[in-house]
Design an enzyme around this catalytic site. Sequence first.
Site, PDB file in Angstrom:
ATOM      1  N   GLY A  21      23.405  43.041  24.364  1.00 20.80           N
ATOM      2  CA  GLY A  21      24.064  42.132  25.289  1.00 20.80           C
ATOM      3  C   GLY A  21      23.805  42.521  26.724  1.00 20.80           C
ATOM      4  O   GLY A  21      23.020  43.422  27.027  1.00 20.80           O
ATOM      5  N   TYR A  94      31.617  51.165  20.262  1.00 18.98           N
ATOM      6  CA  TYR A  94      30.725  50.116  19.753  1.00 18.98           C
ATOM      7  C   TYR A  94      31.499  49.208  18.802  1.00 18.98           C
ATOM      8  O   TYR A  94      32.152  49.670  17.862  1.00 18.98           O
ATOM      9  CB  TYR A  94      29.544  50.745  19.025  1.00 18.98           C
ATOM     10  CG  TYR A  94      28.660  49.747  18.296  1.00 18.98           C
ATOM     11  CD1 TYR A  94      28.016  48.728  18.998  1.00 18.98           C
ATOM     12  CD2 TYR A  94      28.473  49.821  16.914  1.00 18.98           C
ATOM     13  CE1 TYR A  94      27.214  47.804  18.341  1.00 18.98           C
ATOM     14  CE2 TYR A  94      27.670  48.913  16.249  1.00 18.98           C
ATOM     15  CZ  TYR A  94      27.049  47.906  16.974  1.00 18.98           C
ATOM     16  OH  TYR A  94      26.254  46.992  16.324  1.00 18.98           O
ATOM     17  N   ASP A 137      38.973  38.851  33.720  1.00 21.77           N
ATOM     18  CA  ASP A 137      37.835  38.183  33.070  1.00 21.77           C
ATOM     19  C   ASP A 137      38.045  38.143  31.560  1.00 21.77           C
ATOM     20  O   ASP A 137      37.179  38.546  30.776  1.00 21.77           O
ATOM     21  CB  ASP A 137      36.535  38.893  33.421  1.00 21.77           C
ATOM     22  CG  ASP A 137      35.303  38.022  33.150  1.00 21.77           C
ATOM     23  OD1 ASP A 137      35.447  36.784  33.107  1.00 21.77           O
ATOM     24  OD2 ASP A 137      34.204  38.580  32.991  1.00 21.77           O
ATOM     25  N   ASN A 142      34.176  39.122  25.778  1.00 20.79           N
ATOM     26  CA  ASN A 142      34.720  40.437  26.133  1.00 20.79           C
ATOM     27  C   ASN A 142      35.704  40.954  25.093  1.00 20.79           C
ATOM     28  O   ASN A 142      36.380  41.955  25.321  1.00 20.79           O
ATOM     29  CB  ASN A 142      35.393  40.386  27.508  1.00 20.79           C
ATOM     30  CG  ASN A 142      34.386  40.285  28.634  1.00 20.79           C
ATOM     31  OD1 ASN A 142      33.221  40.634  28.462  1.00 20.79           O
ATOM     32  ND2 ASN A 142      34.823  39.793  29.783  1.00 20.79           N
ATOM     33  N   ASP A 159      35.008  45.274  28.886  1.00 22.24           N
ATOM     34  CA  ASP A 159      34.410  44.780  30.127  1.00 22.24           C
ATOM     35  C   ASP A 159      35.436  44.624  31.245  1.00 22.24           C
ATOM     36  O   ASP A 159      35.988  43.551  31.472  1.00 22.24           O
ATOM     37  CB  ASP A 159      33.687  43.453  29.908  1.00 22.24           C
ATOM     38  CG  ASP A 159      32.694  43.176  31.040  1.00 22.24           C
ATOM     39  OD1 ASP A 159      32.874  43.737  32.137  1.00 22.24           O
ATOM     40  OD2 ASP A 159      31.746  42.409  30.820  1.00 22.24           O
TER      41      ASP A 159
END
Length: 455
Positions: A21, A94, A137, A142, A159
């Site tokens: 990504g 992850y 955000d 995210n 994020d």
Amino acid sequence: MIRAMPVPGRIGRFEVVERIGGGAFASVWRARDDALDSTVAIKVLSSEWLDSADVHERFLAEARLLRRAESDRVVRVHDIGELPDGRPYLVMTYGDRGTLEDRIAAGPLPWREAVEVAVEIGLALRSLHADGVLHRDVKPSNVLFRSGSDGRDRVLLGDLGLGKLLSEASTLTMVVGTPAYMAPEQAGGDKPISVRTDVYGLGALLYRTITGRHPYENNAIVDIADRPEPSRPGLVVRDVPPGLDAAVLRALAPNPSDRYGDVGEFVADLQRLLAPKRRRWPIPVALLALAGVAAGAWYLTRSELVEVDDGTKTVSLRVPRAWAGELAGAGWDPALLGLAPGRWPGLVIAESVAAFPAPADPRAGVFAGVLPPMAVLAPKDFEARTAKPGCVAIAARPPEVVGLRAAHTRRCGVAFVADALLELSGQQVWVQVKQSADNATAFQEVLGSVGLGRR
């Protein structure tokens, strides 16, 4: 044009496997940590921004904000480093089960599954807010999923590239965010951003997860500040309960003051939608650890009243001597008020702790429970959440005590039950008094004696 960023076969001690990504400012790579036999995600700043001191600082600021978060629902930063060409990188958790964006690409989720995910995201946001961080955000890409040890998915919010400290919220004027999920105040105007900005982002995310559509078709930056209220999700998909329509629309209110006061209130309403429907009294003794009966300490303060506390001296109060038969002080679960589940300081002092929830037993007693710091109930919400099936409301003047936010009394069978919401030292306390008669004087004396100590 953004060029594909060169990344070596290894980043530090990590072996790079594939790109998973990224965007204009950074790329994210899956890598192996052979030393710890684990898979990690590594976020690397794009080479185009290597000479930008501002972007470089924002990249490192994300690491600091993620490290600040004290939640298993927020992506963790495990390490930080720098490539030979000077580009910084972050080694993070992850998400091996992909993102929420991946899952809804093929269509919306069933409303119950969507709400379950939104609750987890909301709890992550609540933790960030408690640690003094705004996300700014909140969007499906995210939100990550990671396999847990029990085989179930764990939801992670990541994020924080646009994250900021709450203490800086009043000074933020730059238009940032993803337009489809941006609150009107993020696009300019005279209203500052706040925790309600993240409430809006969560509402927009839930709207899309339920319907497969964004709340608005027009997501041009110049139009965001003047958005009207969106249409309800139930007009887009079938079988959405009215309560969910109402919760989503409240979260998406264009005016921040019309939204939930904080993300915890939003989560509480969503959790009630998931809870099985049943009739019950909201008397919390059933959630107390009754092993604490008679284990607490109380002592005489004068001949008529007895001072009691929960064993940690977090919450204390005085009750008539005749009520002080048994004490349970091991805490309570705020889920009973529709708040996030957990264990918080609380106690029951009663002639019989076991009989305290029973309306057919008029023996007197008191419950006092401290609400979590981020939980703030409005008086009307407190009234609704402490309603008792089969009880009759009694008109009465509210007690004259410091910090009273709400109070009501009801006749339940042969007992009289009075509930009050106090705000002391910036934290709310739920107090419930049960008596054989409507004794307003005793109710006021108990309320006036409630105190908060060590927390």
